[in-house]
Design an enzyme around this catalytic site. Structure first.
Site, PDB file in Angstrom:
ATOM      1  N   ASP A  16       0.873  -1.174   0.000  1.00 39.66           N
ATOM      2  CA  ASP A  16       0.000   0.000   0.000  1.00 39.66           C
ATOM      3  C   ASP A  16       0.914   1.230   0.000  1.00 39.66           C
ATOM      4  OD1 ASP A  16      -2.263   1.750   0.585  1.00 39.66           O
ATOM      5  OD2 ASP A  16      -1.502   1.802   2.639  1.00 39.66           O
ATOM      6  N   ASP A  18      -0.322   5.154   0.777  1.00 41.74           N
ATOM      7  CA  ASP A  18      -0.652   6.155   1.801  1.00 41.74           C
ATOM      8  C   ASP A  18      -0.698   5.515   3.184  1.00 41.74           C
ATOM      9  OD1 ASP A  18      -1.090   8.525   0.132  1.00 41.74           O
ATOM     10  OD2 ASP A  18      -2.691   7.306  -0.738  1.00 41.74           O
ATOM     11  N   GLY A  59     -10.169   6.934  -1.384  1.00 35.32           N
ATOM     12  CA  GLY A  59     -10.285   7.603  -2.679  1.00 35.32           C
ATOM     13  C   GLY A  59     -10.719   9.047  -2.498  1.00 35.32           C
ATOM     14  N   GLY A  60      -9.970   9.956  -3.074  1.00 38.09           N
ATOM     15  CA  GLY A  60     -10.224  11.377  -2.876  1.00 38.09           C
ATOM     16  C   GLY A  60     -11.561  11.845  -3.432  1.00 38.09           C
ATOM     17  N   LYS A  61     -11.954  11.371  -4.606  1.00 42.35           N
ATOM     18  CA  LYS A  61     -13.232  11.804  -5.198  1.00 42.35           C
ATOM     19  C   LYS A  61     -14.394  11.287  -4.340  1.00 42.35           C
ATOM     20  CE  LYS A  61     -12.267  10.134  -9.431  1.00 42.35           C
ATOM     21  NZ  LYS A  61     -10.847   9.764  -9.353  1.00 42.35           N
ATOM     22  N   GLU A  62     -14.270  10.032  -3.938  1.00 42.85           N
ATOM     23  CA  GLU A  62     -15.307   9.418  -3.105  1.00 42.85           C
ATOM     24  C   GLU A  62     -15.385  10.131  -1.746  1.00 42.85           C
ATOM     25  OE1 GLU A  62     -12.891   7.976  -4.768  1.00 42.85           O
ATOM     26  OE2 GLU A  62     -13.731   6.375  -6.002  1.00 42.85           O
ATOM     27  N   ARG A  63     -14.219  10.557  -1.249  1.00 40.38           N
ATOM     28  CA  ARG A  63     -14.152  11.245   0.053  1.00 40.38           C
ATOM     29  C   ARG A  63     -14.848  12.603  -0.009  1.00 40.38           C
ATOM     30  NH1 ARG A  63      -8.504  10.630   1.399  1.00 40.38           N
ATOM     31  NH2 ARG A  63      -9.247   8.517   1.757  1.00 40.38           N
ATOM     32  N   HIS A  89     -10.626  17.381  -7.980  1.00 44.69           N
ATOM     33  CA  HIS A  89      -9.659  16.319  -7.689  1.00 44.69           C
ATOM     34  C   HIS A  89      -8.404  16.446  -8.537  1.00 44.69           C
ATOM     35  CE1 HIS A  89      -8.164  12.101  -7.328  1.00 44.69           C
ATOM     36  NE2 HIS A  89      -8.354  12.437  -6.078  1.00 44.69           N
ATOM     37  N   LYS A  92      -6.419  19.139  -7.028  1.00 47.19           N
ATOM     38  CA  LYS A  92      -5.858  18.611  -5.765  1.00 47.19           C
ATOM     39  C   LYS A  92      -4.645  17.734  -6.041  1.00 47.19           C
ATOM     40  CE  LYS A  92      -5.456  14.999  -2.879  1.00 47.19           C
ATOM     41  NZ  LYS A  92      -5.290  13.559  -3.081  1.00 47.19           N
ATOM     42  N   THR A 129      -2.849   0.377  -4.306  1.00 45.26           N
ATOM     43  CA  THR A 129      -3.279   1.569  -3.564  1.00 45.26           C
ATOM     44  C   THR A 129      -4.541   2.171  -4.152  1.00 45.26           C
ATOM     45  OG1 THR A 129      -2.622   3.828  -2.958  1.00 45.26           O
ATOM     46  CG2 THR A 129      -1.736   2.981  -5.010  1.00 45.26           C
TER      47      THR A 129
HETATM   48  C1  XBP Z   1      -5.501   6.055   0.656  1.00 48.02           C
HETATM   49  C2  XBP Z   1      -6.572   6.902   0.157  1.00 48.02           C
HETATM   50  C3  XBP Z   1      -6.300   7.893  -0.895  1.00 48.02           C
HETATM   51  C4  XBP Z   1      -5.746   9.213  -0.528  1.00 48.02           C
HETATM   52  C5  XBP Z   1      -6.117  10.242  -1.574  1.00 48.02           C
HETATM   53  O1  XBP Z   1      -6.025   4.781   1.042  1.00 48.02           O
HETATM   54  O2  XBP Z   1      -7.695   6.768   0.528  1.00 48.02           O
HETATM   55  O3  XBP Z   1      -7.525   8.137  -1.448  1.00 48.02           O
HETATM   56  O4  XBP Z   1      -6.254   9.614   0.726  1.00 48.02           O
HETATM   57  O5  XBP Z   1      -5.736   9.890  -2.843  1.00 48.02           O
HETATM   58  P1  XBP Z   1      -5.104   3.468   1.024  1.00 48.02           P
HETATM   59  P2  XBP Z   1      -6.579  10.422  -4.117  1.00 48.02           P
HETATM   60  O6  XBP Z   1      -3.811   3.837   1.684  1.00 48.02           O
HETATM   61  O7  XBP Z   1      -5.872   2.457   1.826  1.00 48.02           O
HETATM   62  O8  XBP Z   1      -4.905   3.022  -0.397  1.00 48.02           O
HETATM   63  O9  XBP Z   1      -7.073  11.801  -3.786  1.00 48.02           O
HETATM   64  O10 XBP Z   1      -5.599  10.429  -5.247  1.00 48.02           O
HETATM   65  O11 XBP Z   1      -7.725   9.478  -4.353  1.00 48.02           O
HETATM   66 MG    MG Z   2      -2.974   3.094   3.459  1.00 53.57          MG
END
Ligand code: XBP
Ligand code: MG
Length: 260
Positions: A16, A18, A59-63, A89, A92, A129
């Site tokens: 993974d 992040d 996921g940033g868009k989903e968030r 996004h 961002k 990821t």
């Molecule tokens: C990480 C995420 C990512 C980032 C944002 O989850 O949820 O969405 O927060 O990235 P994980 P984007 O580590 O479980 O994969 O804005 O590019 O979606």
């Molecule tokens: Mg993670």
């Protein structure tokens, strides 16, 4: 004396990004989201605590959609939100990759050493990821150098799969691309959603939580340690048995992988 060495079938390490490779959320993604909101005339500002709650959705868009529907009073949801989200996004992502280019976000303890050791020992490497592919490229390039992009046989990321973690899609995709079985791999995660994704894909998982994920539950994980560590920077075991290891190396990974 007869010794009975169990032959490990471990072939690949799947990481993974992040939280696992680097602690990117509070001082990386969150800041980039907030900066992007300003440019779109939104008065949204995600403080550290609110962002922790928003991380329930990957996921940033989903968030962003989750924030608009679950955190904003109805009357304040922009009418064209669904059109705006991909645009916000994109901006961002560019703020986030610019931030990574400044070197603001380092790799976590032990990550670089472990990647190098795994490569020396011939393990295949992959990424799984939910983050956007450009973000992975930027993190790798700015922490490990451009050549590190070639270390990973598969970079499975973002919208390459229909469903983000905790769905198994991104791990299934990486396994398919590498033509490997789940039991031939080990996964590295930091969050509950990530651990659910890798475990349900059938992959034994090592968890190294961060600030935002330290209180998550990690059912089924092979071990939970506070960080990978170094010879002079021992990890603390949060769940499981490290069998005397004090930092995560290939020998410890092989031990965990071969354990029933
Ligand atoms: C990480 C995420 C990512 C980032 C944002 O989850 O949820 O969405 O927060 O990235 P994980 P984007 O580590 O479980 O994969 O804005 O590019 O979606
Ligand atoms: Mg993670």
């Amino acid at each position: 004396m007869v010794t009975c060495a169990m032959k490990s079938t471990l072939k690949a390490l799947i990481f993974d990004v992040d939280g696992t490779l680097a602690d990117t959320e509070a001082d990386g993604h969150r800041l980039a989201f907030n900066k992007a909101f300003v440019g779109f005339g939104l008065d949204w500002n995600w403080d550290v605590e609110t962002y922790g709650k928003l991380l329930a959705v990957t996921g940033g868009k989903e968030r962003m959609k989750f924030y608009a529907t679950d955190f904003l009073p109805n009357k304040k949801i922009p009418t064209d939100l669904d059109n705006m989200i991909p645009k916000i996004h994109k901006v961002k992502t560019s703020y986030y990759t610019d931030l990574l280019a400044t070197g603001a976000i380092p790799l976590r303890s032990g990550v670089k050493r472990l990647l190098n050791e795994a490569r020396e020992r011939g393990y295949r490497l992959a990424i799984a990821t939910t983050t956007t592919p450009d973000n992975v490229t930027a993190l790798l390039m700015n922490t490990l150098g451009k050549e590190s992009l070639d270390w990973f046989e598969v970079i499975a990321a973002g919208d390459m799969v229909p469903h983000k973690k905790p769905a198994t899609d991104v791990y299934d995709y990486a396994l398919e691309k590498m033509a490997l079985k789940p039991e031939e791999c080990i996964a590295f995660e930091d969050s509950q959603n990530g651990n659910i994704s890798s475990i349900n894909a059938g992959i034994k998982t090592i968890v190294t939580p961060v600030y935002y994920t330290k209180d998550h539950s990690f059912d089924g994980a092979g071990i939970v340690i506070d960080h990978m560590g170094e010879p002079d920077d021992a990890f603390s075991v949060l769940e499981g048995d490290a069998e005397g290891f004090t930092f995560l190396n290939c020998a410890m990974i092989e031990m965990l992988h071969s354990r029933e």
